[in-house]
Design a protein around this motif. Structure first.
Motif, PDB file in Angstrom:
ATOM      1  N   UNK A  60       1.203  -0.543  -0.359  1.00  0.00           N
ATOM      2  CA  UNK A  60       0.341  -0.253   0.082  1.00  0.00           C
ATOM      3  C   UNK A  60       0.579   1.353  -0.277  1.00  0.00           C
ATOM      4  N   UNK A  61       2.242   0.715   0.453  1.00  0.00           N
ATOM      5  CA  UNK A  61       3.084   2.439   0.475  1.00  0.00           C
ATOM      6  C   UNK A  61       4.400   2.305   0.246  1.00  0.00           C
ATOM      7  N   UNK A  62       4.819   3.136   0.010  1.00  0.00           N
ATOM      8  CA  UNK A  62       6.683   3.234  -0.227  1.00  0.00           C
ATOM      9  C   UNK A  62       7.160   2.606   1.552  1.00  0.00           C
ATOM     10  N   UNK A  63       8.540   1.526   0.804  1.00  0.00           N
ATOM     11  CA  UNK A  63       9.332   1.149   2.557  1.00  0.00           C
ATOM     12  C   UNK A  63       9.673   2.121   3.571  1.00  0.00           C
ATOM     13  N   UNK A  64       9.194   1.765   4.941  1.00  0.00           N
ATOM     14  CA  UNK A  64       8.901   2.936   5.541  1.00  0.00           C
ATOM     15  C   UNK A  64      10.357   2.277   6.258  1.00  0.00           C
ATOM     16  N   UNK A  65      11.422   2.930   6.539  1.00  0.00           N
ATOM     17  CA  UNK A  65      12.820   3.033   7.937  1.00  0.00           C
ATOM     18  C   UNK A  65      12.502   3.465   9.281  1.00  0.00           C
ATOM     19  N   UNK A  66      12.337   2.390  10.209  1.00  0.00           N
ATOM     20  CA  UNK A  66      12.390   2.576  11.549  1.00  0.00           C
ATOM     21  C   UNK A  66      13.648   2.872  12.118  1.00  0.00           C
TER      22      UNK A  66
END
Length: 277
Positions: A71-77
């Motif tokens: 659903x979205x671009x990868x997210x770095x935590x």
């Protein structure tokens, strides 16, 4: 017997990874279930209630977590050292045990809320020594990460083969089309064993050594509706609960797999010998 496969799940109820080897820590496999998703009430949200969580594939690289999904671009935590201070901590009830967890920030909350279709937040267990194992089945020193109850879950390919045979037999008896065999990932094990001569022989095990690590068997694993979620379509069906209710039901629950507590740290690898002690 030998170790057939190893699996770990960085975020509780999200997708997992198959690995060739893993470090066993007192509270579970390294990197396994150190994060969970909480709803707007601060309660644990799992794929039992929101199957779309299974579409999240968390990638763990050292202490950096990256969320990927459709659903979205990868997210770095943020790395652990960059996590919010103790002021961002809150208490989450993890199946009856209050556990202090660190909030992972608004970006993670937005990313996961869009996937889940409801307001949620990502929480991190910074100190895995914080959550004790049920004292009825462990010692006062035993700890578990954010897994349901115990550090590791073991299943066997022989037991899955028997279950799939039972499912096929039931379909024939009801005049239904025989479904495709269920994959082991439905049961979210950490370790899967090959060459077990008798299906469900693991029910009787009390202690087992895998490679260099010895484990205590606490109890069988009672199964919930999460096992009925198709991990490809995220829809719920009747299996395997329907068939387990016929062949594997006692104490008002259905059973598949056994829970383990390691007696010490070490490493395990696919192909390691498995010895019943």
């Amino acid at each position: 017997m030998k170790l057939a496969s190893i699996h770990y799940y960085p975020v509780k109820s999200a997708a997992g990874h198959d690995v060739h080897e893993a470090e066993v820590q007192p509270w579970g496999l390294a990197g396994d279930r150190r994060y969970l998703v909480a709803d707007e009430r601060g309660a644990v949200l799992t794929a039992r209630d929101e199957p779309r969580l299974l579409a999240c594939l968390p990638l763990l690289d050292g202490d950096t977590l990256t969320l990927t999904g459709p659903h979205a671009e990868p997210l770095r935590i943020a790395r652990a050292s960059e996590m919010p201070a103790a002021s961002a901590m809150s208490t989450v009830d993890v199946w009856g045990t209050p556990v202090e967890l660190t909030d992972c920030g608004d970006d993670a909350a937005r990313w996961l809320s869009e996937l889940a279709g409801r307001p949620v937040r990502l929480k991190w267990l910074d100190d895995p020594r914080r959550r004790p194992v049920d004292p009825a089945y462990g010692t006062p020193a035993d700890r578990v990460s954010l897994a349901d109850a115990y550090p590791l879950l073991l299943t066997s390919n022989a037991s899955l083969a028997q279950l799939n045979d039972w499912i096929a037999e039931g379909a024939v008896e009801r005049g239904e089309e025989v479904p495709a065999p269920l994959p082991m990932r439905r049961f979210r094990p950490n370790v899967v064993i090959d060459d077990v001569g008798t299906p469900f022989a693991e029910d009787e095990w009390k202690q087992v050594r895998i490679g260099e690590v010895t484990f205590r068997v606490t109890k069988g694993c009672d199964r919930c509706v999460l096992t009925t979620v198709d991990t490809a379509t995220y829809t719920k069906g009747k299996e395997p609960i329907r068939t387990l209710s016929v062949h594997r039901k006692w104490d008002g629950k259905v059973w598949f797999g056994i829970n383990l507590i390691p007696d010490g740290p070490g490493r395990i690898a696919v192909g390691d010998p498995v010895v019943i002690l």
